[in-house]
Design a protein around this motif. Sequence first.
Motif, mmCIF file in Angstrom:
data_model
loop_
_atom_site.group_PDB
_atom_site.id
_atom_site.type_symbol
_atom_site.label_atom_id
_atom_site.label_comp_id
_atom_site.label_asym_id
_atom_site.label_seq_id
_atom_site.Cartn_x
_atom_site.Cartn_y
_atom_site.Cartn_z
ATOM 1 N N TRP A 154 0.999 -1.385 -0.060
ATOM 2 C CA TRP A 154 -0.048 0.170 -0.088
ATOM 3 C C TRP A 154 0.903 1.284 -0.098
ATOM 4 C CZ3 TRP A 154 -5.263 -0.133 -0.673
ATOM 5 C CH2 TRP A 154 -5.660 -1.332 -0.261
ATOM 6 N N PRO A 155 0.464 2.305 -0.745
ATOM 7 C CA PRO A 155 1.378 3.686 -0.455
ATOM 8 C C PRO A 155 1.302 4.266 0.754
ATOM 9 C CG PRO A 155 -0.914 3.917 -1.603
ATOM 10 C CD PRO A 155 -0.822 2.400 -1.733
ATOM 11 N N GLY A 156 2.713 4.649 1.056
ATOM 12 C CA GLY A 156 2.722 4.938 2.451
ATOM 13 C C GLY A 156 3.404 3.909 3.486
ATOM 14 N N PHE A 157 3.273 2.961 3.025
ATOM 15 C CA PHE A 157 3.652 1.683 3.693
ATOM 16 C C PHE A 157 4.825 0.914 3.017
ATOM 17 C CE2 PHE A 157 -0.608 2.885 5.352
ATOM 18 C CZ PHE A 157 -0.293 2.666 6.505
ATOM 19 N N GLY A 158 4.912 -0.331 3.234
ATOM 20 C CA GLY A 158 5.757 -0.985 2.329
ATOM 21 C C GLY A 158 7.462 -1.046 2.781
ATOM 22 N N ASP A 159 8.269 -1.222 1.778
ATOM 23 C CA ASP A 159 9.591 -1.182 2.185
ATOM 24 C C ASP A 159 10.469 -0.075 1.299
ATOM 25 O OD1 ASP A 159 9.507 -2.427 -0.224
ATOM 26 O OD2 ASP A 159 10.454 -4.315 -0.036
ATOM 27 N N GLN A 160 9.855 0.584 0.672
ATOM 28 C CA GLN A 160 10.286 1.838 -0.224
ATOM 29 C C GLN A 160 10.445 3.079 0.719
ATOM 30 O OE1 GLN A 160 12.100 1.061 -3.336
ATOM 31 N NE2 GLN A 160 11.660 -0.937 -2.292
ATOM 32 N N PRO A 161 11.214 3.936 0.322
ATOM 33 C CA PRO A 161 11.068 5.437 1.216
ATOM 34 C C PRO A 161 9.631 6.126 0.566
ATOM 35 C CG PRO A 161 13.290 4.999 -0.065
ATOM 36 C CD PRO A 161 12.469 3.927 -0.266
ATOM 37 N N ARG A 162 9.362 6.977 1.325
ATOM 38 C CA ARG A 162 7.745 7.065 1.167
ATOM 39 C C ARG A 162 7.704 8.771 1.278
ATOM 40 N NH1 ARG A 162 6.439 2.944 5.680
ATOM 41 N NH2 ARG A 162 7.933 1.664 5.441
ATOM 42 N N PRO A 163 7.165 9.501 0.274
ATOM 43 C CA PRO A 163 7.103 11.020 0.349
ATOM 44 C C PRO A 163 5.860 11.475 1.521
ATOM 45 C CG PRO A 163 5.396 10.064 -1.400
ATOM 46 C CD PRO A 163 6.409 8.761 -0.966
ATOM 47 N N ALA A 164 6.203 12.531 2.021
ATOM 48 C CA ALA A 164 5.385 13.460 3.021
ATOM 49 C C ALA A 164 4.139 13.737 2.231
ATOM 50 C CB ALA A 164 6.131 14.541 3.592
ATOM 51 N N ILE A 165 3.337 12.941 2.574
ATOM 52 C CA ILE A 165 1.826 13.153 1.964
ATOM 53 C C ILE A 165 0.706 13.148 2.879
ATOM 54 C CG2 ILE A 165 0.189 12.117 0.387
ATOM 55 C CD1 ILE A 165 2.128 11.305 -1.658
ATOM 56 N N ASP A 166 -0.210 13.860 3.135
ATOM 57 C CA ASP A 166 -1.346 13.963 4.057
ATOM 58 C C ASP A 166 -2.343 12.837 3.383
ATOM 59 O OD1 ASP A 166 -3.219 14.242 5.977
ATOM 60 O OD2 ASP A 166 -4.104 16.113 5.042
ATOM 61 N N TRP A 167 -1.812 11.435 3.698
ATOM 62 C CA TRP A 167 -2.773 10.277 3.502
ATOM 63 C C TRP A 167 -4.246 10.175 3.715
ATOM 64 C CZ3 TRP A 167 -0.626 8.122 -0.590
ATOM 65 C CH2 TRP A 167 0.970 8.141 -0.630
ATOM 66 N N THR A 168 -4.933 9.948 3.013
ATOM 67 C CA THR A 168 -6.485 9.792 3.196
ATOM 68 C C THR A 168 -7.040 8.479 2.638
ATOM 69 O OG1 THR A 168 -7.130 11.173 1.307
ATOM 70 C CG2 THR A 168 -6.698 12.312 3.195
ATOM 71 N N PRO A 169 -8.259 8.418 3.226
ATOM 72 C CA PRO A 169 -8.949 7.180 2.637
ATOM 73 C C PRO A 169 -9.155 7.178 1.169
ATOM 74 C CG PRO A 169 -9.977 7.719 4.686
ATOM 75 C CD PRO A 169 -8.979 8.810 4.187
ATOM 76 N N ASP A 170 -9.368 8.480 0.568
ATOM 77 C CA ASP A 170 -9.562 8.494 -0.848
ATOM 78 C C ASP A 170 -8.185 8.119 -1.671
ATOM 79 O OD1 ASP A 170 -12.033 9.660 -0.587
ATOM 80 O OD2 ASP A 170 -11.389 11.695 -0.900
ATOM 81 N N ALA A 171 -7.091 8.221 -1.223
ATOM 82 C CA ALA A 171 -5.877 7.795 -1.805
ATOM 83 C C ALA A 171 -5.826 6.449 -1.755
ATOM 84 C CB ALA A 171 -4.768 8.341 -1.043
ATOM 85 N N TYR A 172 -6.219 5.694 -0.896
ATOM 86 C CA TYR A 172 -6.298 4.317 -0.953
ATOM 87 C C TYR A 172 -7.146 3.520 -1.752
ATOM 88 C CZ TYR A 172 -2.620 4.839 2.441
ATOM 89 O OH TYR A 172 -1.458 5.367 3.117
#
Length: 293
Positions: A64-82
């Motif tokens: 899932w974006p924001g998780f996982g094993d890669q570097p993650r950008p600074a984003i205000d994650w919301t349910p819409d994104a998922y």
Amino acid sequence: MIHMQSARLSWTWRGKSIDLGFDTCGQGPTVLLLPALSSISTRHEMWPLQERLSSHYRTVSVDWPGFGDQPRPAIDWTPDAYSAFLEHVLDTVAPHPHAVIAAGHGATYALAHACSRTGSFARLVLLAPTWRGPLPTMMNGRRPFLDRLCKAVDLPVVGPVLYKLNVNRLVVRFMAAGHVYADPAWLTGERLRDKLAVTRAAGARYASIRFVTGKLDPLETREQFLALARRAGILMLMVYGNQTPPRSRAEMEAIAKVDTIQSSCLPEGKLSLHEEFAAEVADVVAPFLAADP
């Protein structure tokens, strides 16, 4: 010999490109596996189950974006994104799969997608499904200070300090033993090192704190959860463990009463039973996937 093939996908959200990992294994009808959303979750938690199903299916697991094993950008994650990301995966990475198998919050996002995009897939396995984050679950609802906590963790200097206090070795082991794994000794050694590495990836704090405080909750009430289950119109199986924490278990037992859902309560297992008891979960899931609709 089972061979797991790893690849990368790029997805853009709010003008930022996010690189994510996905793995494929086996041949046959496609089965998409979605991990839970948590501070220590990645697609790797689906590997034990993925390998057991790959003798009959082409299995695909994705972060899932924001998780996982890669570097993650600074984003205000919301349910819409998922919701948008899952739509992207089902359009490009695993279109029209035979089934989706999803854990935790991932299960509820998949359930919502089944309702909004009829025909995307015909079978859904819900593994210890959740719809409310850890702190709102403990407090029986969201509280205003959780929003302030989330903003504090976003801050440049204070944020990383607050985040590290909550994902150090001691806290991770304590929380995992209490809610995630049935055997407290399961998360030790290399497994613990791998989980801690996930929490230390660049940008990990942004999605993690939003999940913990409930800002990634796809729903607001149990009634909405049950309504989705009644509307889905597909074959569904829920699998959960007998040692699931009481408040989370209450939600699972409520949805188990929906007429259109088959359910199985395993003798052991908490929120990550698919990882700790993959063989037992596969024994329940495999007949469901193979059954004549």
